[in-house]
Design an enzyme around this catalytic site. Structure first.
Site, PDB file in Angstrom:
ATOM      1  N   ASP A  82       0.716  -7.980  -2.449  1.00  0.00           N
ATOM      2  CA  ASP A  82       0.832  -6.531  -2.631  1.00  0.00           C
ATOM      3  C   ASP A  82       2.206  -6.205  -3.242  1.00  0.00           C
ATOM      4  OD1 ASP A  82       0.030  -3.870  -2.329  1.00  0.00           O
ATOM      5  OD2 ASP A  82       0.845  -3.704  -0.292  1.00  0.00           O
ATOM      6  N   ASP A 104       3.652  -5.274 -10.059  1.00  0.00           N
ATOM      7  CA  ASP A 104       3.917  -3.837 -10.124  1.00  0.00           C
ATOM      8  C   ASP A 104       5.094  -3.585 -11.056  1.00  0.00           C
ATOM      9  OD1 ASP A 104       4.512  -1.215  -9.809  1.00  0.00           O
ATOM     10  OD2 ASP A 104       4.684  -1.263  -7.618  1.00  0.00           O
ATOM     11  N   GLU A 134      -0.210  -2.069 -12.547  1.00  0.00           N
ATOM     12  CA  GLU A 134      -0.090  -0.650 -12.160  1.00  0.00           C
ATOM     13  C   GLU A 134       0.448   0.163 -13.315  1.00  0.00           C
ATOM     14  OE1 GLU A 134       1.346   0.434  -8.244  1.00  0.00           O
ATOM     15  OE2 GLU A 134       2.234   2.278  -8.985  1.00  0.00           O
ATOM     16  N   GLY A 181       2.885   5.565   2.794  1.00  0.00           N
ATOM     17  CA  GLY A 181       3.493   6.012   4.039  1.00  0.00           C
ATOM     18  C   GLY A 181       2.683   7.083   4.758  1.00  0.00           C
TER      19      GLY A 181
HETATM   20  P1  13P Z   1      -0.650   3.553   2.854  1.00  0.00           P
HETATM   21  O1  13P Z   1       0.804   3.660   3.180  1.00  0.00           O
HETATM   22  O2  13P Z   1      -1.230   4.874   2.494  1.00  0.00           O
HETATM   23  O3  13P Z   1      -1.432   2.865   3.912  1.00  0.00           O
HETATM   24  O4  13P Z   1      -0.770   2.650   1.522  1.00  0.00           O
HETATM   25  C1  13P Z   1      -0.687   1.241   1.606  1.00  0.00           C
HETATM   26  C2  13P Z   1      -0.564   0.609   0.278  1.00  0.00           C
HETATM   27  O5  13P Z   1      -0.765   1.193  -0.764  1.00  0.00           O
HETATM   28  C3  13P Z   1      -0.183  -0.802   0.243  1.00  0.00           C
HETATM   29  O6  13P Z   1       0.024  -1.266  -1.049  1.00  0.00           O
HETATM   30  O1  G3H Z   2       2.882  -0.330  -0.033  1.00  0.00           O
HETATM   31  C1  G3H Z   2       3.479  -0.974   0.805  1.00  0.00           C
HETATM   32  C2  G3H Z   2       2.796  -1.490   2.006  1.00  0.00           C
HETATM   33  O2  G3H Z   2       2.539  -0.473   2.937  1.00  0.00           O
HETATM   34  C3  G3H Z   2       3.579  -2.628   2.574  1.00  0.00           C
HETATM   35  O3  G3H Z   2       4.695  -2.169   3.263  1.00  0.00           O
HETATM   36  O4  G3H Z   2       6.587  -3.393   2.219  1.00  0.00           O
HETATM   37  O5  G3H Z   2       6.798  -2.381   4.508  1.00  0.00           O
HETATM   38  O6  G3H Z   2       5.393  -4.423   4.131  1.00  0.00           O
HETATM   39  P1  G3H Z   2       5.964  -3.160   3.536  1.00  0.00           P
HETATM   40 ZN    ZN Z   3       0.815   0.146  -2.420  1.00  0.00          ZN
END
Ligand code: 13P
Ligand code: G3H
Ligand code: ZN
Length: 311
Positions: A82, A104, A134, A181
């Site tokens: 991610d 990203d 993205e 968030g």
């Molecule tokens: P949320 O903070 O809305 O759960 O989004 C998570 C996200 O996009 C992780 O990449």
């Molecule tokens: O978009 C981000 C995700 O919610 C992951 O969060 O970077 O705090 O693990 P993090």
């Molecule tokens: Zn995200």
């Protein structure tokens, strides 16, 4: 069943008017809670790991936990990076067994985003790994990127064909009003998504899987529970579930959810300690926290994603 890519999942999701949940994982209880729900509902699944999660839990531990979950459930599971922000991070995850990575480059200039994304795609595709790019900027905080609401910009539909054809990405994350968030809208603001932009993108990229980040609903009952048991999140607001369900019926094939899991787990642990101030065995509060994750994921599969019985 082994770790799979999201290719077939997205093809079926696009045709079937549903989406796959991409849930962020950081530890054993989170992985177990998510995979138990997906296993019970026979839902295809993406487990995603941020670079912060990888630092917290260690790549090797997370891979072993995912392997155990696949063995336990027999589900097809895609393991995804991610918000990869560099080629080196993506390469390390690809070399370490992930089946999907996100690069990203949305905080770079358009041309730099294209070049960086293209480089990751070439490395990934040679190794059978798929790539999410993205275009457009979400408001909120990502691992290495902090985007203020003023800097956030919707994806420009006029750019998507050029971006996809020049980079070769397998899916595209877009900005249509979601954000990361638990504080997605100011109090009093009416949550809304730009479905007109999604439709325009869908028209220019027919059949191509679109990704929504920042797609937690910040389910009010969990915020209320956190606040009732000593927390302080009075203004937490997310995207209504019916809007996300509508996006899942359109070109959106992957919906990212992290904050709702955090809220479910935190609400459960806060409640547990309020009701059992004498408990100090971690299993006493982590077991219900794991069940809270399971129930939240089941709720998402049914209310938002529509992917039950699709594995
Ligand atoms: P949320 O903070 O809305 O759960 O989004 C998570 C996200 O996009 C992780 O990449
Ligand atoms: O978009 C981000 C995700 O919610 C992951 O969060 O970077 O705090 O693990 P993090
Ligand atoms: Zn995200």
């Amino acid at each position: 069943m082994a770790i799979v890519t999201s290719k077939e999942m997205f093809e079926k999701a696009y045709k079937g008017n549903y989406a796959i949940g991409a849930f962020n994982v950081n530890n054993m209880e989170i992985i177990q809670g998510i995979t138990e729900a997906a296993g019970e509902l026979r839902a295809p699944l993406i487990l995603q790991v941020s670079s912060g999660a990888r630092k917290y839990a260690n790549h090797g531990y997370l891979m072993k936990l995912v392997d155990a979950a696949i063995e336990e459930t027999g589900l097809p599971i895609c393991v995804h990076l991610d918000h990869g922000d560099t080629f080196e991070l993506c390469k390390s995850c690809i070399d370490g067994g992930f089946s999907s990575v996100m690069i990203d480059g949305s905080h770079h200039s358009y041309e730099d985003n294209v070049a960086l994304t293209r480089r990751v795609v070439e490395y990934a595709h040679d190794r059978g790994v798929v790539v999410e790019g993205e275009l457009g900027r979400l408001a909120g905080i990502e691992d290495a990127v902090n985007v203020s609401a003023e800097d956030a910009s919707y994806t420009d539909p006029a750019q998507v064909q050029d971006f996809v054809s020049r980079t070769g990405v397998d899916s595209l994350a877009i900005a249509i009003g979601t954000s990361h968030g638990a504080f997605k809208f100011k109090p009093g603001m009416k949550p809304q998504l730009r479905f007109d932009i999604l439709e325009a993108i869908e028209g220019r990229l027919p059949g191509f899987p679109i990704v929504l980040h920042g797609a937690s609903s910040v389910v009010p009952e969990f915020v209320e529970k956190i606040n009732a048991y000593g927390g302080a999140m009075p203004d937490a607001i997310g995207i209504p579930e019916d809007m996300l369900r509508q996006a899942a019926r359109m070109a959106v094939c992957k919906i990212n959810i992290d904050s709702d899991l955090r809220l479910a787990m935190t609400a459960s642990i806060r409640e547990h300690f309020a009701l059992h101030p004498d408990h100090f065995d971690p299993r006493q509060y982590l077991k219900p926290a794991r069940e809270a994750i399971r129930d939240m994921v089941a709720r998402k599969i049914v209310n938002v994603l529509g992917c039950e019985e699709k594995a």
